[in-house]
Design an enzyme around this catalytic site. Structure first.
Site, mmCIF file in Angstrom:
data_model
loop_
_atom_site.group_PDB
_atom_site.id
_atom_site.type_symbol
_atom_site.label_atom_id
_atom_site.label_comp_id
_atom_site.label_asym_id
_atom_site.label_seq_id
_atom_site.Cartn_x
_atom_site.Cartn_y
_atom_site.Cartn_z
ATOM 1 N N ARG A 121 0.725 -1.103 0.105
ATOM 2 C CA ARG A 121 -0.168 -0.052 0.045
ATOM 3 C C ARG A 121 0.714 1.336 0.017
ATOM 4 N NH1 ARG A 121 -3.694 -3.226 3.716
ATOM 5 N NH2 ARG A 121 -5.487 -3.526 2.364
ATOM 6 N N LYS A 143 4.193 11.434 -11.970
ATOM 7 C CA LYS A 143 3.309 10.787 -12.835
ATOM 8 C C LYS A 143 3.878 9.232 -13.008
ATOM 9 C CE LYS A 143 0.783 13.966 -15.751
ATOM 10 N NZ LYS A 143 0.438 14.339 -17.276
ATOM 11 N N GLU A 185 12.074 17.047 -25.471
ATOM 12 C CA GLU A 185 11.468 17.397 -24.305
ATOM 13 C C GLU A 185 12.006 18.758 -23.682
ATOM 14 O OE1 GLU A 185 8.414 16.339 -23.020
ATOM 15 O OE2 GLU A 185 8.457 14.161 -23.602
ATOM 16 N N LYS A 227 9.519 22.968 -14.919
ATOM 17 C CA LYS A 227 8.296 21.710 -14.841
ATOM 18 C C LYS A 227 7.942 21.893 -13.300
ATOM 19 C CE LYS A 227 6.943 17.225 -15.212
ATOM 20 N NZ LYS A 227 6.881 15.751 -15.874
ATOM 21 N N GLU A 237 -3.132 18.200 -12.485
ATOM 22 C CA GLU A 237 -3.782 18.516 -13.929
ATOM 23 C C GLU A 237 -5.288 18.915 -13.530
ATOM 24 O OE1 GLU A 237 -3.250 16.146 -17.454
ATOM 25 O OE2 GLU A 237 -1.032 16.070 -17.145
ATOM 26 N N ARG A 242 -0.954 22.374 -15.939
ATOM 27 C CA ARG A 242 -0.139 21.121 -16.129
ATOM 28 C C ARG A 242 -0.183 20.565 -17.084
ATOM 29 N NH1 ARG A 242 2.255 16.348 -11.808
ATOM 30 N NH2 ARG A 242 3.601 15.431 -13.543
ATOM 31 N N ASN A 246 2.005 18.582 -21.773
ATOM 32 C CA ASN A 246 1.583 17.683 -22.880
ATOM 33 C C ASN A 246 1.525 18.149 -24.292
ATOM 34 O OD1 ASN A 246 1.161 15.541 -20.936
ATOM 35 N ND2 ASN A 246 -1.337 16.569 -20.324
ATOM 36 N N HIS A 249 1.905 15.654 -27.052
ATOM 37 C CA HIS A 249 1.618 14.196 -26.542
ATOM 38 C C HIS A 249 0.486 13.536 -27.230
ATOM 39 C CE1 HIS A 249 5.199 15.281 -24.003
ATOM 40 N NE2 HIS A 249 5.154 14.237 -23.589
ATOM 41 N N HIS A 253 1.606 10.498 -28.921
ATOM 42 C CA HIS A 253 1.056 9.056 -28.557
ATOM 43 C C HIS A 253 0.315 8.134 -29.569
ATOM 44 C CE1 HIS A 253 1.261 10.296 -23.794
ATOM 45 N NE2 HIS A 253 2.482 9.969 -24.263
ATOM 46 N N HIS A 267 9.776 7.551 -27.687
ATOM 47 C CA HIS A 267 8.926 8.188 -27.087
ATOM 48 C C HIS A 267 9.031 10.154 -27.417
ATOM 49 C CE1 HIS A 267 6.226 10.413 -24.571
ATOM 50 N NE2 HIS A 267 6.869 11.334 -23.841
#
Length: 366
Positions: A121, A143, A185, A227, A237, A242, A246, A249, A253, A267
């Site tokens: 947990r 993330k 990036e 960042k 987000e 935030r 992206n 992206h 993606h 990527h």
């Protein structure tokens, strides 16, 4: 040495950028070894180049490094590898007070952070990013995720690291392609909100890609500060701030999905092409002057990054790429927000995009 703090109240954490930091890792990480041990997750490529340096750093420290090496690449961001890692950790007797250390690029960082969020947990984890992409982007912000057969990063959680240790010198062992992919990036931070930094990239990108230490350090520090500020304002987000991170992206993606999340298009390369497409689509919608979009394409081309579907080696129809986008985790109420731009350094979130028009644009761009 530069220290930057991600300001998140009780979840705040420091990011240390220091050339040679990997050789001093025991100095910085010993406080996280509450049971006189650290669990290290890495991949086979990083293991062969950098693990010995980390182990030497801890020699005589009284801290045991318990290491698991995984296959390199997106294949490790999977249910199968997550299950294997969590079973291994439990078999090693991990406790909630233990700390996992991600020694690797974005894949290892994502997988480690997600495993840390769910095993027992939740236990702590530390990032030691070893790729430029991970140093300037994925190691910061919490993330964590794995991929699904449906799409990228669809299964995961927000889980902030306790510490991020960045050593620009480890990039000397990075293949040129991976360095370029990470540089995409870096460019992103200029395109979303800092036209002056994009101009810096135009002037210094070739030096950075030539492993110039000053250019690398400046780019890393600038990107991490940018960042950290955005994450501190909008951790999950919720406000939309935030979401600016992206840029490229949503298109990217889809390109990755079309190429099977494989080495055909890594990527950062997909993000590069995605940013160029985002600027091109912004021109189509009348938000952005065509000269701005051409400037973006020109810089990507100058550093040998993809800047359209052809250079990304994607030949799918626009509708097929839009079908991939329909599985994007940002879908809400049947619509998909897009990051577009009024110009370089002027990105914004558009919530009124017609996906049929996106498909037509992609067909026109082929």
């Amino acid at each position: 040495m530069t220290q930057i703090t991600v300001e998140l109240g009780e979840h705040s954490y420091p990011i240390l950028v220091q050339p040679g930091a990997l050789e001093l890792a025991a100095t910085y990480l010993q406080e996280f070894a509450s049971n006189h041990r650290l669990f290290i997750l890495t991949d086979e490529n990083v293991e062969s180049h950098l693990l010995a340096t980390l182990q030497q750093a801890f020699a005589g420290s009284g801290v045991e490094l318990i290491v698991k090496s995984l296959p390199a690449g997106e294949v490790s961001k999977s249910w199968r590898q997550l299950e294997m890692v969590t079973d291994w950790l439990l078999g090693q007797g991990i406790e909630r007070s233990d700390t996992l250390v991600a020694l690797g690029g974005g894949v290892i960082g994502d997988l480690t952070g997600f495993a840390a969020a769910i095993v027992k947990r939740g236990c702590g984890f530390v990032q030691i990013p070893t790729s430029l992409l991970a140093q300037v982007d994925s190691s910061v912000g919490g993330k964590t995720a794995i991929n699904s057969s449906v799409g990228k990063n669809l299964i995961g959680s927000f889980n902030q690291p306790r510490f991020v240790l960045i050593d620009p010198l480890v990039l000397n062992s990075l293949p040129d392609r991976e360095l370029r992919a990470g540089y995409a990036e870096v460019i992103k931070y200029g395109l979303i909100s800092d036209a002056n930094f994009f101009a810096w990239c135009e002037a210094n990108g070739s030096k950075l890609l030539g492993h110039d230490p000053d250019a690398l350090s400046e780019a890393i520090i600038h990107s991490v500060r940018a960042k950290a500020l955005i994450v501190g304002e909008d951790e999950k987000e919720l406000s939309g701030r935030r979401a600016l991170l992206n840029l490229g992206h949503t298109f990217g993606h889809a390109l990755e999905a079309e190429t099977g999340f494989s080495d055909r298009l890594v990527h950062g390369e997909a993000v590069a092409a995605g940013m160029a497409l985002a600027f091109g689509y912004s021109v189509r919608r009348g938000h952005c002057d065509a000269t701005e979009a051409e400037r973006v394409k020109a810089h990507l081309k100058s550093v040998d990054l993809p800047y359209n579907l052809a250079t990304a080696s994607v030949r799918a129809s626009g509708q097929r790429l839009v079908d991939h986008m329909m599985h994007d985790k940002k879908m809400s109420g049947g619509s998909l927000p897009f990051l577009l731009a009024n110009g370089i350094g002027q990105s914004f979130l558009a919530r009124d995009v017609d996906l049929e028009d996106v498909a037509a644009f992609l067909d026109d761009s082929a």
